[in-house]
Design a protein around this motif. Structure first.
Motif, short mmCIF file in Angstrom:
data_model
loop_
_atom_site.label_atom_id
_atom_site.label_comp_id
_atom_site.label_asym_id
_atom_site.label_seq_id
_atom_site.Cartn_x
_atom_site.Cartn_y
_atom_site.Cartn_z
N PHE A 1 0.81 -1.23 0.00
CA PHE A 1 0.00 0.00 0.00
C PHE A 1 0.84 1.27 0.00
CE2 PHE A 1 -3.40 -2.95 1.19
CZ PHE A 1 -4.37 -2.53 0.28
N LEU A 2 2.06 1.18 0.50
CA LEU A 2 2.96 2.35 0.46
C LEU A 2 3.61 2.54 -0.91
CD1 LEU A 2 4.78 2.16 3.90
CD2 LEU A 2 3.48 4.11 3.01
N LEU A 3 3.95 1.44 -1.58
CA LEU A 3 4.78 1.55 -2.78
C LEU A 3 4.13 1.12 -4.09
CD1 LEU A 3 8.08 0.10 -1.26
CD2 LEU A 3 7.43 2.51 -1.48
N TYR A 4 3.20 0.18 -4.06
CA TYR A 4 2.77 -0.42 -5.31
C TYR A 4 1.29 -0.27 -5.65
CZ TYR A 4 7.31 -2.61 -4.75
OH TYR A 4 8.64 -2.82 -4.57
N HIS A 5 0.46 -0.04 -4.67
CA HIS A 5 -0.98 0.05 -4.93
C HIS A 5 -1.24 1.24 -5.86
CE1 HIS A 5 -4.98 -1.34 -4.11
NE2 HIS A 5 -5.39 -0.10 -3.94
N PRO A 6 -2.07 1.05 -6.90
CA PRO A 6 -2.25 2.11 -7.91
C PRO A 6 -2.88 3.40 -7.38
CG PRO A 6 -3.70 0.25 -8.36
CD PRO A 6 -2.81 -0.16 -7.24
N GLU A 7 -3.61 3.31 -6.28
CA GLU A 7 -4.19 4.53 -5.71
C GLU A 7 -3.81 4.60 -4.23
OE1 GLU A 7 -8.73 3.43 -4.86
OE2 GLU A 7 -8.10 2.98 -6.91
N HIS A 8 -3.67 5.81 -3.74
CA HIS A 8 -3.33 6.01 -2.34
C HIS A 8 -4.55 5.72 -1.47
CE1 HIS A 8 -1.12 7.43 1.07
NE2 HIS A 8 -2.03 8.36 1.34
N VAL A 9 -4.39 4.79 -0.51
CA VAL A 9 -5.47 4.42 0.39
C VAL A 9 -4.98 4.66 1.82
CG1 VAL A 9 -7.08 2.59 1.07
CG2 VAL A 9 -6.18 2.64 -1.27
N PRO A 10 -5.18 5.87 2.33
CA PRO A 10 -4.64 6.23 3.65
C PRO A 10 -5.03 5.27 4.77
CG PRO A 10 -5.48 8.18 2.54
CD PRO A 10 -5.90 7.00 1.71
N SER A 11 -6.27 4.78 4.76
CA SER A 11 -6.70 3.89 5.84
C SER A 11 -5.93 2.56 5.80
CB SER A 11 -8.21 3.64 5.76
OG SER A 11 -8.55 3.02 4.53
N VAL B 1 -2.83 2.15 4.50
CA VAL B 1 -1.46 2.47 4.90
C VAL B 1 -1.38 2.56 6.42
CG1 VAL B 1 0.33 4.26 4.84
CG2 VAL B 1 -0.87 3.62 2.73
N GLU B 2 -2.32 3.29 7.02
CA GLU B 2 -2.32 3.46 8.48
C GLU B 2 -2.50 2.12 9.19
OE1 GLU B 2 -4.78 5.76 12.03
OE2 GLU B 2 -5.31 6.15 9.93
N ARG B 3 -3.45 1.31 8.71
CA ARG B 3 -3.71 0.01 9.34
C ARG B 3 -2.45 -0.85 9.35
NH1 ARG B 3 -5.71 -4.61 10.68
NH2 ARG B 3 -6.09 -6.42 9.44
N TYR B 4 -1.80 -1.00 8.21
CA TYR B 4 -0.66 -1.91 8.14
C TYR B 4 0.57 -1.34 8.81
CZ TYR B 4 -3.66 -4.90 5.50
OH TYR B 4 -4.70 -5.72 5.15
N GLN B 5 0.73 -0.03 8.80
CA GLN B 5 1.84 0.55 9.56
C GLN B 5 1.64 0.30 11.06
OE1 GLN B 5 1.84 4.63 8.09
NE2 GLN B 5 3.66 4.20 6.86
N LYS B 6 0.42 0.42 11.54
CA LYS B 6 0.14 0.15 12.95
C LYS B 6 0.39 -1.32 13.29
CE LYS B 6 -3.11 3.84 14.08
NZ LYS B 6 -4.49 4.19 14.42
N GLU B 7 0.03 -2.21 12.38
CA GLU B 7 0.26 -3.64 12.63
C GLU B 7 1.76 -3.96 12.64
OE1 GLU B 7 -1.73 -6.19 13.60
OE2 GLU B 7 -3.17 -4.59 13.87
N VAL B 8 2.53 -3.33 11.77
CA VAL B 8 3.99 -3.51 11.78
C VAL B 8 4.53 -3.07 13.15
CG1 VAL B 8 6.17 -2.60 10.86
CG2 VAL B 8 4.37 -3.39 9.29
N LEU B 9 4.08 -1.93 13.62
CA LEU B 9 4.53 -1.44 14.93
C LEU B 9 4.07 -2.36 16.06
CD1 LEU B 9 3.99 2.40 14.46
CD2 LEU B 9 6.16 1.13 14.43
N ARG B 10 2.88 -2.92 15.93
CA ARG B 10 2.39 -3.86 16.96
C ARG B 10 3.27 -5.10 17.01
NH1 ARG B 10 -0.22 -8.35 17.46
NH2 ARG B 10 -0.68 -8.57 15.25
N VAL B 11 3.57 -5.66 15.85
CA VAL B 11 4.44 -6.85 15.79
C VAL B 11 5.80 -6.54 16.39
CG1 VAL B 11 5.67 -8.40 14.22
CG2 VAL B 11 3.23 -7.95 13.86
N LEU B 12 6.37 -5.40 16.01
CA LEU B 12 7.66 -5.01 16.58
C LEU B 12 7.56 -4.82 18.09
CD1 LEU B 12 8.95 -2.52 13.86
CD2 LEU B 12 9.88 -4.80 14.42
N GLY B 13 6.43 -4.32 18.55
CA GLY B 13 6.22 -4.15 19.98
C GLY B 13 6.18 -5.48 20.73
N VAL B 14 5.56 -6.48 20.12
CA VAL B 14 5.54 -7.82 20.73
C VAL B 14 6.97 -8.34 20.84
CG1 VAL B 14 4.82 -10.23 20.40
CG2 VAL B 14 3.19 -8.36 19.96
#
Length: 177
Positions: free
Chosen positions: A123-133, A135-148
């Motif tokens: 969603f950050l690099l390849y999706h043809p249209e920008h979908v802020p929700s 991007v935000e969802r998966y960035q938060k999940e990345v941070l959650r995994v790193l937090g675990v």
């Protein structure tokens, strides 16, 4: 395919999952030949690969020592390698309970880190249209995994027992990519 080595590994060097297998094979000092297939060009769909993996995704390992036994899905491959060939216990949990914790972390890596990192990248690099929700969802999940991971590793050096295992190694390529 003639086997001049003990193993054949199909992977895409542009994606992290094959690197998990490379790391473990190198740790175990296993002799392998790799084929770097480019998803973007559809190379993963060549008959030589599909013969061993009808799903067509990579990585795929072919064990010529074991009658061309084929395994796909990176965490299944590294589990196979250590269960069958880690005779010295270099990166394999040693007790039954340790193996269950190792398996738990491998499932977490495959169901958490891998997909969330992949979707964030998409969603950050390849999706043809920008979908802020998205991007935000998966960035938060990345941070959650790193937090675990950070929560556990702030209290001990390794995920399983008192030494590095495939559980730890399975997380490295996604973070490094």
């Amino acid at each position: 395919m003639s086997a001049n080595t003990d193993f054949t590994l199909f992977l895409s060097s542009h994606r992290p999952n094959g690197w998990k297998v490379v790391i473990v094979m190198d740790e175990l000092e296993l002799d392998y030949r790799s084929f770097d297939l480019d998803y973007r060009k559809g190379e993963h769909l060549i008959p030589e690969h599909l013969k061993y993996n009808s799903n067509g995704r990579m990585p795929t390992l072919v064990d010529h020592r074991n009658g061309d036994f084929a395994v796909w899905e990176s965490n299944a491959i590294i589990t196979y390698l250590v269960e069958k060939y880690d005779i010295k216990g270099k990166v394999l949990a040693k007790t039954f309970e340790g193996k269950m914790h190792q398996l738990q972390w491998l499932f977490f890596q495959a169901s958490g880190q891998g997909p969330y990192y992949g979707q964030a990248e998409h969603f950050l690099l390849y999706h043809p249209e920008h979908v802020p929700s998205a991007v935000e969802r998966y960035q938060k999940e990345v941070l959650r995994v790193l937090g675990v991971l950070d929560g556990v590793l702030s209290q001990r050096e390794w995920l399983v027992a008192d030494r590095c295992t495939i559980a730890d190694l399975s997380f490295v390529p996604c973070v490094a990519f």
